[in-house]
Every structure is written in C-alpha cells, then in structure tokens.
Write a protein that holds these residues in place. Structure first.
Motif, short mmCIF file in Angstrom:
data_model
loop_
_atom_site.label_atom_id
_atom_site.label_comp_id
_atom_site.label_asym_id
_atom_site.label_seq_id
_atom_site.Cartn_x
_atom_site.Cartn_y
_atom_site.Cartn_z
N PRO A 296 -6.77 -5.29 -1.91
CA PRO A 296 -6.36 -6.49 -1.37
C PRO A 296 -6.64 -6.87 -0.13
O PRO A 296 -6.91 -5.77 0.81
N ASP A 297 -6.90 -8.04 0.32
CA ASP A 297 -7.15 -8.10 1.80
C ASP A 297 -6.11 -8.02 2.61
O ASP A 297 -6.13 -7.75 3.84
N ASN A 298 -4.83 -8.34 2.10
CA ASN A 298 -3.50 -8.26 2.83
C ASN A 298 -2.60 -7.47 2.04
O ASN A 298 -2.52 -7.52 0.64
N TYR A 299 -1.92 -6.69 2.44
CA TYR A 299 -0.68 -6.11 1.79
C TYR A 299 0.40 -5.89 2.86
O TYR A 299 0.43 -5.93 3.93
N LEU A 300 1.68 -5.50 2.21
CA LEU A 300 2.92 -5.20 2.94
C LEU A 300 3.11 -3.74 2.86
O LEU A 300 2.37 -2.93 2.26
N THR A 301 3.91 -3.16 3.83
CA THR A 301 4.16 -1.94 3.94
C THR A 301 5.73 -1.58 3.57
O THR A 301 6.57 -2.46 3.80
N LYS B 212 0.88 -1.19 -0.03
CA LYS B 212 0.01 0.00 -0.08
C LYS B 212 0.90 1.35 -0.01
O LYS B 212 1.91 1.39 0.79
N TYR B 213 0.53 2.21 -0.74
CA TYR B 213 1.32 3.42 -0.83
C TYR B 213 0.45 4.54 -1.07
O TYR B 213 -0.40 4.62 -2.08
N LYS B 214 0.35 5.44 -0.25
CA LYS B 214 -0.68 6.50 -0.01
C LYS B 214 -2.09 5.50 0.10
O LYS B 214 -2.35 4.99 1.13
N GLU B 215 -2.99 6.03 -0.88
CA GLU B 215 -4.31 5.54 -0.79
C GLU B 215 -4.38 4.23 -1.74
O GLU B 215 -5.62 3.56 -1.95
N ASN B 216 -3.42 3.97 -2.54
CA ASN B 216 -3.53 2.96 -3.32
C ASN B 216 -2.57 1.72 -3.00
O ASN B 216 -1.94 1.60 -2.34
N TYR B 217 -2.99 0.59 -4.11
CA TYR B 217 -2.16 -0.64 -3.68
C TYR B 217 -1.50 -0.72 -5.16
O TYR B 217 -2.13 -1.13 -6.06
#
Length: 236
Positions: free
Chosen positions: A132-137, A52-57
């Motif tokens: 997505p249900d899951n994401y990294l930062t 996720k970056y800002k408000e998008n994936y």
C-alpha cells in the motif's frame, strides 16, 4: 462502569469524520470499506485499516463482522474463517481510486465476537496482496486515561470528508479500551473494525461497539495489549 453494548458494524454507509486538529487524515489515508467474498456470497460490513508488521502489510477489522451483525446467517468461529472468506477487497475511504485486495484470513486461535466481558479477541487479520501507498503502525505504548484518541472511520450523520472522530480515554486494560466521544451525536453504525488512534496516528485499539447514556456517547474496543499479543503469536 457503563457497558451497554451496541454493536456498530454495518453495511455500506456514508462517511463522516469529526474535526481533529492534532491529526490530519491526509497524512494517514489508510481507512477502508471492506468487501468479503464468502461462501454466503459477497458481504460488505464494517470498517478496516491497513498496518505494516515486520515486512508485510495486513488489513485488520473486527471478527464479529462474520456473524449476524455483519449480514451472515450465523456467527463463524476462528476455525471456520479461512474456509468462509476467500477474498477481501478494500475500497479506500480517502480516495476512490485506491483499492487493495487480500486473501484468506490469518488463523487467530480464540478469535471471537465482543461480549459484555471482553473485547480482546474480536479481531480478524488478512495479508495484503499489494504494497500500500499508506499504512498505519501499531503503537508501542498504551494510551493513558484522559488522553485524546480518534476513531478513524465513516459515520452516517457527519460530512463525508471527516474521518477522524475525537474521544477521551476512560479506561484501558487487558480486556477493554473505552472512550467518550467529544461529539455525542455520532451515529456509529458501520464503524466496527475501525482503528482507534493516538495523537501520533498510531493504532491503540480497534473499535467494536458503542452506546449512549445521559447524553454522552461511549465507545469500547479491543485494546493495544491484545493487538500486540495477537500479532506476535499469529502474524508472520
């Protein structure tokens, strides 16, 4: 330092992950096998992850997959990537029911394959069409020498439920992140584009290549400082 590069992108591979007590893959669930619809047909190569970056994936992988190393007829430069890839399909390596898709690549000026000199420009980014249900930062701080990290991706010769492969940071700079794997017998084919994670599960690098020397297995990747800079400049 030793930099015998062995490109480790690959076509569809069996999955494997080393035992990592500090991280639990069940909490991450954001590693994928990417498939690219291109002007050369559909190609499966390497590994991808979602951030996720800002408000998008976004789906992130290695740029050098779009070359002979990824099954293409030649290497495509950053100017050509949007014309080459029309769609990306992402199949979760954690759950066969989870699938996402993305469109054309984000234009990243200067993106190119890893070389013996640098890995900092070896990155490709695609905006997801679904949440997505899951994401990294992306981590805020770089890892330190001696710190534990994990390659998050499939490996040929380990059990398919193991997706985290522990390593120790040897070098971190503007051109490289390098690390020594705890398990020297890993077959890294197919792990180009995989995330390198810190103990919090944050992205601190992108795996690009690897090689062994005197019974030890090393990995080399695109470092955090480069990833941060590229997202700030080119990703909205």
């Amino acid at each position: 330092m030793f930099r015998k590069l062995l490109f480790v992108c690959g076509l569809s591979v069996l999955t494997l992950f080393a035992n990592a007590l500090e991280l639990k893959e069940e909490a991450l669930r954001s590693v994928f096998e990417p498939s690219f619809v291109t002007t050369e047909g559909e190609q499966k190569a390497g590994t991808a992850f979602v951030v996720k970056y800002k408000e998008n994936y976004y789906a992130v992988t290695a740029h050098h997959l779009f070359s002979e190393a990824g099954g293409f007829s030649r290497e495509y430069n950053w100017r050509e990537l949007q014309g080459l890839v029309s769609k990306v399909s992402l199949q979760s390596l954690s759950d066969e029911k989870i699938k996402y898709s993305a469109g054309k690549a984000i234009e990243i000026k200067g993106a190119k394959s890893v070389s013996i000199w640098t890995g900092k420009n070896d990155i490709a980014v695609f905006k997801l069409k679904q949440k997505p249900d899951n994401y990294l930062t992306i981590a805020q701080l770089p890892p330190k020498v001696g710190e534990s990290v994990w390659l998050y991706g499939l490996v040929y010769n380990r059990p398919p439920e193991l997706l985290l492969h522990k390593a120790m940071i040897l070098e971190y700079g503007k051109n490289w992140i390098s690390y020594q794997f705890e398990d020297p017998g890993l077959n890294l084919n197919g792990t180009s584009g995989a995330a390198i994670l810190n103990s919090k599960g944050e992205v601190v690098g992108i795996n690009l290549s690897g090689g062994d020397q005197e019974g030890k297995l090393y990995g080399y990747g695109n470092p955090l400082v480069s990833i941060q800079s590229i997202f700030k400049q080119f990703v909205q």
